[in-house]
Scaffold this active site. Sequence first.
Site, PDB file in Angstrom:
ATOM      1  N   GLU A  52     -27.076  50.213 -18.621  1.00 49.91           N
ATOM      2  CA  GLU A  52     -26.435  50.424 -17.648  1.00 49.91           C
ATOM      3  C   GLU A  52     -27.055  51.111 -16.108  1.00 49.91           C
ATOM      4  O   GLU A  52     -26.289  52.114 -15.414  1.00 49.91           O
ATOM      5  CB  GLU A  52     -25.228  51.129 -17.703  1.00 49.91           C
ATOM      6  CG  GLU A  52     -24.227  50.193 -18.778  1.00 49.91           C
ATOM      7  CD  GLU A  52     -22.987  51.051 -19.145  1.00 49.91           C
ATOM      8  OE1 GLU A  52     -22.980  52.196 -19.045  1.00 49.91           O
ATOM      9  OE2 GLU A  52     -22.193  50.522 -20.029  1.00 49.91           O
TER      10      GLU A  52
HETATM   11  C1  LIG Z   1     -29.901  47.969 -27.078  1.00 51.86           C
HETATM   12  C2  LIG Z   1     -29.644  47.511 -25.924  1.00 51.86           C
HETATM   13  C3  LIG Z   1     -28.425  47.154 -25.437  1.00 51.86           C
HETATM   14  C4  LIG Z   1     -28.090  46.386 -24.230  1.00 51.86           C
HETATM   15  N1  LIG Z   1     -27.080  45.927 -23.881  1.00 51.86           N
HETATM   16  C5  LIG Z   1     -26.873  45.137 -22.806  1.00 51.86           C
HETATM   17  C6  LIG Z   1     -25.851  44.142 -22.348  1.00 51.86           C
HETATM   18  O1  LIG Z   1     -24.786  44.730 -23.077  1.00 51.86           O
HETATM   19  N2  LIG Z   1     -25.646  43.564 -21.486  1.00 51.86           N
HETATM   20  C7  LIG Z   1     -26.759  43.334 -20.587  1.00 51.86           C
HETATM   21  O2  LIG Z   1     -26.677  42.752 -19.776  1.00 51.86           O
HETATM   22  N3  LIG Z   1     -27.747  44.033 -20.753  1.00 51.86           N
HETATM   23  C8  LIG Z   1     -28.000  44.931 -21.876  1.00 51.86           C
HETATM   24  N4  LIG Z   1     -29.192  45.507 -22.163  1.00 51.86           N
HETATM   25  C9  LIG Z   1     -30.140  45.555 -21.042  1.00 51.86           C
HETATM   26  C10 LIG Z   1     -30.482  46.828 -20.275  1.00 51.86           C
HETATM   27  O3  LIG Z   1     -29.364  47.133 -19.494  1.00 51.86           O
HETATM   28  C11 LIG Z   1     -31.767  46.799 -19.748  1.00 51.86           C
HETATM   29  O4  LIG Z   1     -32.876  46.779 -20.705  1.00 51.86           O
HETATM   30  C12 LIG Z   1     -31.940  47.751 -18.713  1.00 51.86           C
HETATM   31  O5  LIG Z   1     -31.085  47.368 -17.419  1.00 51.86           O
HETATM   32  C13 LIG Z   1     -33.479  47.843 -18.237  1.00 51.86           C
HETATM   33  O6  LIG Z   1     -33.818  46.584 -17.817  1.00 51.86           O
HETATM   34  P1  LIG Z   1     -35.262  46.181 -18.266  1.00 51.86           P
HETATM   35  O7  LIG Z   1     -35.312  46.473 -19.946  1.00 51.86           O
HETATM   36  O8  LIG Z   1     -35.755  44.875 -17.937  1.00 51.86           O
HETATM   37  O9  LIG Z   1     -36.414  47.097 -17.769  1.00 51.86           O
HETATM   38  P2  LIG Z   1     -37.165  47.184 -16.410  1.00 51.86           P
HETATM   39  O10 LIG Z   1     -36.124  46.599 -15.193  1.00 51.86           O
HETATM   40  O11 LIG Z   1     -38.211  46.198 -16.620  1.00 51.86           O
HETATM   41  O12 LIG Z   1     -37.877  48.420 -16.272  1.00 51.86           O
HETATM   42  C14 LIG Z   1     -38.873  49.090 -16.754  1.00 51.86           C
HETATM   43  C15 LIG Z   1     -39.003  50.367 -16.273  1.00 51.86           C
HETATM   44  O13 LIG Z   1     -39.577  50.380 -14.842  1.00 51.86           O
HETATM   45  C16 LIG Z   1     -38.617  50.956 -14.135  1.00 51.86           C
HETATM   46  N5  LIG Z   1     -38.156  50.278 -12.680  1.00 51.86           N
HETATM   47  C17 LIG Z   1     -37.820  49.158 -12.448  1.00 51.86           C
HETATM   48  N6  LIG Z   1     -37.734  48.866 -11.300  1.00 51.86           N
HETATM   49  C18 LIG Z   1     -38.022  50.209 -10.736  1.00 51.86           C
HETATM   50  C19 LIG Z   1     -37.850  50.663  -9.282  1.00 51.86           C
HETATM   51  N7  LIG Z   1     -37.633  49.867  -8.454  1.00 51.86           N
HETATM   52  N8  LIG Z   1     -38.247  51.776  -9.001  1.00 51.86           N
HETATM   53  C20 LIG Z   1     -38.670  52.854  -9.989  1.00 51.86           C
HETATM   54  N9  LIG Z   1     -38.706  52.417 -11.290  1.00 51.86           N
HETATM   55  C21 LIG Z   1     -38.502  51.047 -11.691  1.00 51.86           C
HETATM   56  C22 LIG Z   1     -37.305  51.202 -14.993  1.00 51.86           C
HETATM   57  O14 LIG Z   1     -36.470  52.371 -14.438  1.00 51.86           O
HETATM   58  C23 LIG Z   1     -37.799  51.255 -16.251  1.00 51.86           C
HETATM   59  O15 LIG Z   1     -38.358  52.598 -16.706  1.00 51.86           O
HETATM   60  C24 LIG Z   1     -29.301  46.389 -23.425  1.00 51.86           C
HETATM   61  C25 LIG Z   1     -30.757  46.851 -23.752  1.00 51.86           C
HETATM   62  C26 LIG Z   1     -30.843  47.269 -24.969  1.00 51.86           C
HETATM   63  C27 LIG Z   1     -31.985  47.857 -25.299  1.00 51.86           C
END
Ligand SMILES: Cc1cc2nc3c(=O)[nH]c(=O)nc-3n(C[C@H](O)[C@H](O)[C@H](O)COP(=O)(O)OP(=O)(O)OC[C@H]3O[C@@H](n4cnc5c(N)ncnc54)[C@H](O)[C@@H]3O)c2cc1C
Length: 579
Positions: free
Chosen positions: A392
């Site tokens: 979130e």
């Molecule tokens: C168990 C679980 C349940 C989930 N449930 C849902 C769900 O129901 N529906 C849904 O849609 N999603 C869901 N998610 C997804 C979750 O919301 C995402 O994992 C989250 O939004 C982060 O995206 P990402 O994993 O692609 O990380 P990324 O966006 O790739 O980020 C990787 C790292 O880079 C950092 N980062 C990225 N951009 C920037 C920036 N501009 N500046 C500084 N730092 C940055 C992030 O903070 C993080 O530390 C779930 C994930 C998990 C693991």
Amino acid sequence: MSDKNGFLRNLFLGDVLEDKVFPYPRMKEEELEVVEMISDSIKRFGKEVDQDAIDQAEKLPPELLEKMKDMELFGLIIPEEYGGMGLSVSGYARVLEDLAVQGAAVGVTIGAHQSIGMKGLLLFGNETQKQHYLPKLASGEMLAGFCLTEPNSGSDAASIRTRAELSADGSHYLLNGEKQFITNGGLADFFTVFAKTPIEESGVKQDKITTFIVTRDLGGVSNGPEEKKLGWKGSSTTTVYFENVKVPVENVIGEVGKGFKVAMEILNNGRLSTSTASFGVARLMIDMSIKYAGERKQFGQNIGRFDMIKEKIAHMSMLAYGMQCVGYLTAGLADNGEQDYAIETAVAKVFSTEALWKICDEALQIHGGMGYIRELPIERFLRDARLGVIVEGTSEILRALIALEGLKTLGKFLKKHGLKGYAQKTFTPARMGKHHPTFEKEAGLFCKSVDKLSAYAMQLLRVYKKDVISKQLHQKRIAEAVIDLYVMAAMIARTSALLETGRSKEDATTEVYMTRSFCRMAYERIENLMDQFDLNHDSYLARLADKLYEDGAFLPKIADLGSQEASQTQKKSDLATVA
Ligand SMILES: Cc1cc2nc3c(=O)[nH]c(=O)nc-3n(C[C@H](O)[C@H](O)[C@H](O)COP(=O)(O)OP(=O)(O)OC[C@H]3O[C@@H](n4cnc5c(N)ncnc54)[C@H](O)[C@@H]3O)c2cc1C
């Protein structure tokens, strides 16, 4: 000063809109009673939940799921006319406190269904859609999932690739794509799906995000296997695939092309629930730690007598009180019709999830080796807590949001009133006057910190102008200050309200101590941060990271120093050269 803007947004202008936080919100008598009844039934139900077994099996037993449906826990926020309980935001927040303590499998399955899975329908759906789906969602006949994240699109939600093309006869959209890490993915039959749709605006064609209701019975919807995770083990997390799904045009939620706003609004609401759910677990961890500190003896006395353990207990309790104060203040803002509370929910989410992680970590430390053993639930709650700072909106993304939203408000003010207008305005320092007299000093510290924040934000805009967008470490400092300020305000308002109920200071000693300690420590943190505009280590750290990226790995190794013998030989040859 603008009433339309939220409490935190106004702090960037140096304005304290006290009426937004004083008096601290309270629930209605009738709802309090309903919530207490639900709370009791959840506690009874909790005796049937073997959280450790669920964690090991990585699955919520079907009979428990059925019991949760019988208890009407899937319709907590659905209005009564659609078969739900119609709880307010605060009422729902209070129930989530108890649900979270029953473990992630129970809390997350129910929370994801309501806080994000079908929230879009509640917020933006039309009457026909609501009548059709809400009764089934309330009874649990249909479970809901929220489908935003994709393999190539996480934090950058606008970059999704799932597509929905309108059919030639205009009757349906053809949906294709893949959504990753979807909570309830293996259980849900109702999905709120975000997809790019081609749109023509003023003769220009472009792709924009639209929100769709997608149900499994449309065909072409499938899910992958359950993900193996660190925590949240009994909660279903899968990829969800959409292959040529024919989605009727009637299933569009809100307006075509306005899906990004829908997604952000849903997440804004979802973040609120995360806050009080985190508090529920935090309280359990603290209760266990206080008990253990009073029982475990080392060096001939209870470990709780040692100052280093006392410090932990005190810090944990301040954080938990902060979580409770900001969680219910923000829920109250939403219930009272406040329109602008996006910064507040972001702060509540970052603060509460990070605080929970710290609290679980300290609870484990207080329990020593026992804390690491599965016999106690602490290691499981610690694993579960780790996800809070990722989903979130990650803590990084939300810190940027907190700072940039506030800076945008200040920027708009400057555009309208100029530097002179700002100077005139800040001639009068920030003021707070509705607190209980007990917190005269804390209110003063709060106001001084507001002035510091506003000055820092102003300097940032003057020096970097539009470039502030790339100044993430300045944004981070601003966000830290805003987070502390919101917790300070929430604690002062809440404890003032408690004292105004007629409780004596002695009867409210714990709350008064927590408020005082937190405010004083937060003031010092803010002072320290706001002094770092020029004097900081930002460029050193960036250079170091760039060098490491260039190296491609962490290269320093101890063998680089050579052996003792080689070093002696080197010394001798150096001496010989000098001689
Ligand atoms: C168990 C679980 C349940 C989930 N449930 C849902 C769900 O129901 N529906 C849904 O849609 N999603 C869901 N998610 C997804 C979750 O919301 C995402 O994992 C989250 O939004 C982060 O995206 P990402 O994993 O692609 O990380 P990324 O966006 O790739 O980020 C990787 C790292 O880079 C950092 N980062 C990225 N951009 C920037 C920036 N501009 N500046 C500084 N730092 C940055 C992030 O903070 C993080 O530390 C779930 C994930 C998990 C693991």
